[in-house]
Design a protein around this motif. Structure first.
Motif, PDB file in Angstrom:
ATOM      1  N   PRO A   1      12.850  19.621   8.431  1.00  0.00           N
ATOM      2  CA  PRO A   1      11.961  21.075   8.870  1.00  0.00           C
ATOM      3  C   PRO A   1      11.708  21.745   6.846  1.00  0.00           C
ATOM      4  O   PRO A   1      10.832  22.281   6.891  1.00  0.00           O
ATOM      5  CB  PRO A   1      12.491  21.855   9.579  1.00  0.00           C
TER       6      PRO A   1
ATOM      7  N   ARG B   1      10.328   2.054  19.643  1.00  0.00           N
ATOM      8  CA  ARG B   1       9.616   1.449  19.148  1.00  0.00           C
ATOM      9  C   ARG B   1       9.327  -0.319  19.095  1.00  0.00           C
ATOM     10  O   ARG B   1       9.320  -0.455  19.931  1.00  0.00           O
ATOM     11  CB  ARG B   1      10.519   0.901  17.708  1.00  0.00           C
TER      12      ARG B   1
ATOM     13  N   GLN C   1      23.905  14.069  16.976  1.00  0.00           N
ATOM     14  CA  GLN C   1      24.778  14.082  16.991  1.00  0.00           C
ATOM     15  C   GLN C   1      25.362  12.907  18.383  1.00  0.00           C
ATOM     16  O   GLN C   1      26.796  12.524  17.956  1.00  0.00           O
ATOM     17  CB  GLN C   1      24.899  15.557  18.473  1.00  0.00           C
TER      18      GLN C   1
HETATM   19  P1  FAD Z   1      17.199   7.438  13.279  1.00  0.00           P
HETATM   20  O1  FAD Z   1      17.892   8.341  12.728  1.00  0.00           O
HETATM   21  O2  FAD Z   1      15.960   7.561  13.232  1.00  0.00           O
HETATM   22  O3  FAD Z   1      17.312   6.184  11.801  1.00  0.00           O
HETATM   23  C1  FAD Z   1      16.384   5.158  12.400  1.00  0.00           C
HETATM   24  C2  FAD Z   1      16.622   3.913  10.977  1.00  0.00           C
HETATM   25  O4  FAD Z   1      15.858   2.635  11.220  1.00  0.00           O
HETATM   26  C3  FAD Z   1      15.749   3.714  10.150  1.00  0.00           C
HETATM   27  O5  FAD Z   1      17.162   4.066   8.535  1.00  0.00           O
HETATM   28  C4  FAD Z   1      14.280   4.029  10.051  1.00  0.00           C
HETATM   29  O6  FAD Z   1      14.291   3.094   8.800  1.00  0.00           O
HETATM   30  C5  FAD Z   1      15.377   1.845  10.923  1.00  0.00           C
HETATM   31  N1  FAD Z   1      14.193   1.303  11.496  1.00  0.00           N
HETATM   32  C6  FAD Z   1      13.228   1.617  11.855  1.00  0.00           C
HETATM   33  N2  FAD Z   1      12.410  -0.048  12.139  1.00  0.00           N
HETATM   34  C7  FAD Z   1      13.524  -0.597  11.695  1.00  0.00           C
HETATM   35  C8  FAD Z   1      13.142  -1.579  11.879  1.00  0.00           C
HETATM   36  N3  FAD Z   1      11.926  -2.779  12.737  1.00  0.00           N
HETATM   37  N4  FAD Z   1      14.232  -2.835  11.863  1.00  0.00           N
HETATM   38  C9  FAD Z   1      14.662  -2.468  10.820  1.00  0.00           C
HETATM   39  N5  FAD Z   1      15.366  -1.098  10.909  1.00  0.00           N
HETATM   40  C10 FAD Z   1      14.424   0.543  11.378  1.00  0.00           C
HETATM   41  N6  FAD Z   1      18.973  15.811  15.834  1.00  0.00           N
HETATM   42  C11 FAD Z   1      20.046  17.232  16.549  1.00  0.00           C
HETATM   43  O7  FAD Z   1      21.585  16.715  16.472  1.00  0.00           O
HETATM   44  N7  FAD Z   1      20.179  18.264  15.453  1.00  0.00           N
HETATM   45  C12 FAD Z   1      19.521  18.311  14.678  1.00  0.00           C
HETATM   46  O8  FAD Z   1      19.314  19.518  14.114  1.00  0.00           O
HETATM   47  C13 FAD Z   1      18.387  17.423  14.511  1.00  0.00           C
HETATM   48  N8  FAD Z   1      17.427  17.897  13.627  1.00  0.00           N
HETATM   49  C14 FAD Z   1      16.537  17.248  14.300  1.00  0.00           C
HETATM   50  C15 FAD Z   1      15.052  17.878  12.921  1.00  0.00           C
HETATM   51  C16 FAD Z   1      13.749  17.228  12.904  1.00  0.00           C
HETATM   52  C17 FAD Z   1      12.416  16.438  11.995  1.00  0.00           C
HETATM   53  C18 FAD Z   1      13.907  15.417  14.050  1.00  0.00           C
HETATM   54  C19 FAD Z   1      12.482  14.634  13.416  1.00  0.00           C
HETATM   55  C20 FAD Z   1      15.316  15.141  14.248  1.00  0.00           C
HETATM   56  C21 FAD Z   1      16.058  15.904  14.154  1.00  0.00           C
HETATM   57  N9  FAD Z   1      17.040  15.733  15.349  1.00  0.00           N
HETATM   58  C22 FAD Z   1      18.333  15.910  15.598  1.00  0.00           C
HETATM   59  C23 FAD Z   1      17.016  14.638  16.184  1.00  0.00           C
HETATM   60  C24 FAD Z   1      17.925  13.408  15.414  1.00  0.00           C
HETATM   61  O9  FAD Z   1      17.521  12.676  13.816  1.00  0.00           O
HETATM   62  C25 FAD Z   1      17.768  12.134  15.385  1.00  0.00           C
HETATM   63  O10 FAD Z   1      18.020  12.466  17.098  1.00  0.00           O
HETATM   64  C26 FAD Z   1      18.292  10.944  15.211  1.00  0.00           C
HETATM   65  O11 FAD Z   1      17.915  10.321  13.944  1.00  0.00           O
HETATM   66  C27 FAD Z   1      18.556   9.448  15.743  1.00  0.00           C
HETATM   67  O12 FAD Z   1      19.993   8.844  14.929  1.00  0.00           O
HETATM   68  P2  FAD Z   1      19.025   7.126  15.636  1.00  0.00           P
HETATM   69  O13 FAD Z   1      20.248   6.211  14.278  1.00  0.00           O
HETATM   70  O14 FAD Z   1      18.954   6.431  16.740  1.00  0.00           O
HETATM   71  O15 FAD Z   1      17.682   6.726  14.816  1.00  0.00           O
END
Ligand code: FAD
Ligand code: NAD
Length: 477
Positions: free
Chosen positions: A53, A291, A341
């Motif tokens: 943000p 997704r 987290q």
């Molecule tokens: P992500 O971190 O979203 O990563 C997903 C990955 O998969 C990315 O690299 C993407 O490019 C990749 N991908 C997508 N599609 C494909 C595909 N088809 N094939 C291969 N790779 C793919 N959480 C907190 O605990 N504290 C916070 O302060 C906090 N602040 C946030 C602020 C914002 C603005 C947002 C949007 C979220 C925040 N969150 C926070 C939530 C946190 O970011 C998510 O819960 C976290 O990113 C989830 O992790 P993830 O690895 O599941 O997914």
């Protein structure tokens, strides 16, 4: 063609999808010497989302919270292959992931297949729009770096257009009305950052239109930040009042056009009223949805048919009904909120699990070799060999006793503008709720200590200092 890193046929191939919180936490702790590790993601960097943000107003420059995945891969002991590509489908019978290069520059090969022995799905989630008409075409989301850059540009475009010679008063009001839909932490933090930007910088630089600037936050539920304690919800709402951010709760957006948001308010007497909010910038932050890759995978596994919000996993994060597939983060349903987290703890857990599995395989092989040597040459050092076997079996038992995944909640933090933050933190088995300026310093130091690398930490510190000394850079680029 030759693979980038020669595949060691004696090791299993572990394919990790995604470079977000879940997958990168796994990679960081994984002993990559034990597997042929292949990481696949359309994004060749890790993004520290909690500070995203702040990028929308230029308080933090976007590259300060990005870490190239290739430097993470290079820091590992065993080789890691990275393909910048999107996984388009997963064939669980053939144990193959189909991948596609969707970037601007493409070579002769844009689609291919990657076989796996073990697969980790950590692809995160998409922005939910609930099929509300006009949302995708007219609003900005706030999930990726590109979204923050687009918002930053649009804010300044609205401001400069409002300041255009002979702009009618009603149009100035529309252009300077910034509407945020979704009162979860993303919407609240963005509204706070936006208000700071105007008060700290734009008001000084373009004073003639500054009084017309307004921020509106629309939330369908009776209050914002539903996951925080009641006391902090009230604190946030009263701080927003002081900051002149208007909150419209019990207000559900139904339709979006290029210049207005149409919403329905539930009134105390049970009736509903339709209101229209003309806007210059609209930011849509109503949470997550699946997704397509995850939806298709779920549809191909009968045991997933009752799961709605993501891949149902067991307590070892194994995708239920699938063989050799694990899931982490926002695409997995393990009974926790979709947060960084949770995702990072899940990634750490899988790293421990896979490191243990490799040790188990090694020990089992050793026991087998020792046992066969015992059978082949009876009498020769048999006591020593038997002792070694017993030793290995004991170790094996200890390793096999790995406990299921257990999430340990450290607390929730959110920035709410004008150097104030709210925190629900676990403290010595109790919960402490606090809000205000001290909490803001706690918020800053907590996030600073959590950013990915020392390089990121220095860059973020430098951005904070730069903005304090010179203000944010309002150039529209
Ligand atoms: P992500 O971190 O979203 O990563 C997903 C990955 O998969 C990315 O690299 C993407 O490019 C990749 N991908 C997508 N599609 C494909 C595909 N088809 N094939 C291969 N790779 C793919 N959480 C907190 O605990 N504290 C916070 O302060 C906090 N602040 C946030 C602020 C914002 C603005 C947002 C949007 C979220 C925040 N969150 C926070 C939530 C946190 O970011 C998510 O819960 C976290 O990113 C989830 O992790 P993830 O690895 O599941 O997914
Ligand atoms: P969210 O799901 O937490 O909140 C979305 C909000 O939008 C909900 O309160 C919902 O009622 C509202 N909404 C849905 N449809 C609507 C409509 N048509 N009209 C009006 N309001 C509508 O989403 P988020 O804020 O993007 O957060 C996603 C996840 O990331 C959460 O788990 C959150 O905890 C996490 N996150 C945490 C932080 C932090 O800890 N500081 C910051 C950002 C995100």
């Amino acid at each position: 063609p030759e693979p980038q890193v020669p595949r060691d046929p004696s090791k299993k191939t572990l394919v990790i999808l995604g470079t977000g919180w879940g997958s990168v936490s796994l990679l960081k702790k994984l002993d990559t010497e034990n597997y042929n590790v292949i990481v696949i993601s359309p994004r060749n960097y890790f993004l520290f989302t909690p500070l995203l943000p702040s990028c929308t107003t230029g308080l933090i420059e976007h590259r300060s919270i990005m870490e190239p995945i290739r430097s993470i891969c290079r820091s590992k002991k065993g080789p890691v292959t990275f393909y910048e590509a999107e996984a388009s489908s997963i064939d669980t019978n053939r144990k193959i992931v189909k991948i596609r290069d969707n970037s601007d520059i493409r070579g002769d090969t844009t689609e291919t297949e990657v076989p796996y022995d073990m697969l980790v799905v950590g692809v995160g989630a998409e922005n939910a729009t609930f099929g509300i008409p006009g949302v995708r075409e007219n609003s900005c989301f706030l999930k990726e770096i590109g979204d923050a850059q687009q918002i930053r540009k649009k804010i300044m475009d609205c401001v400069e257009t409002a300041a255009f010679k002979d702009q009618p008063a009603a149009e100035i009001d529309r252009l300077l009305h910034m509407v945020v839909v979704g009162g979860g932490p993303t919407g609240v933090e963005f509204a706070g950052e936006l208000r700071d930007f105007f008060e700290d910088d734009i008001r000084k630089l373009i004073p003639d239109i500054a009084d017309r600037f307004r921020v509106t936050l629309i939330e369908a539920l009776p209050n914002v930040l539903p996951s925080f304690s009641k006391q902090l919800i009230e604190y946030t709402e009263s701080t927003f009042k002081e900051e002149e951010i208007s909150i419209h709760t019990k207000t559900m957006v139904k339709k979006v056009t290029d210049k207005a948001v149409e919403a329905e308010v539930s009134k105390p007497d049970g009736t509903k009223e339709r209101i229209v909010f003309p806007y210059g910038l609209l930011v849509w932050a109503t949470g997550n949805t699946l997704r397509p890759l995850v939806r298709d995978l779920m549809a191909s596994i009968p045991a997933q048919k009752d799961s709605r919000r993501g891949l149902a996993v067991n307590e070892y994060l194994v995708v239920q009904g699938a063989r050799d597939i694990w899931a982490v983060g926002d695409c997995a349903v393990a009974g926790y909120a979709p947060t960084a987290q949770v995702a990072s703890q899940e990634g750490n857990f899988l790293a421990r699990l896979f490191n243990n599995m490799a040790k188990t395989a090694e020990l089992e092989e050793r026991i087998q070799t020792l046992s066969s040597s015992l059978n082949l040459k009876p009498g020769v050092n048999s006591a020593d060999v038997s002792r070694e076997i017993e030793d290995a079996e004991r170790k094996l038992q200890r390793i096999k006793d790995i406990k299921p995944f257990h999430y340990s909640h450290q607390g929730s933090l959110a920035y709410i503008g004008s150097e104030k933050a709210v925190a629900d933190v676990s403290w010595f088995n109790g919960n402490v709720a606090s809000g205000g300026t001290m909490t803001y310093y706690f918020w800053r130091s907590a996030y600073l200590s959590m950013v990915f690398s020392t390089r990121n930490r220095l860059l973020v510190l430098n951005d904070w200092l730069k903005s304090k000394l010179f203000g944010r850079d309002i150039s529209r680029e």
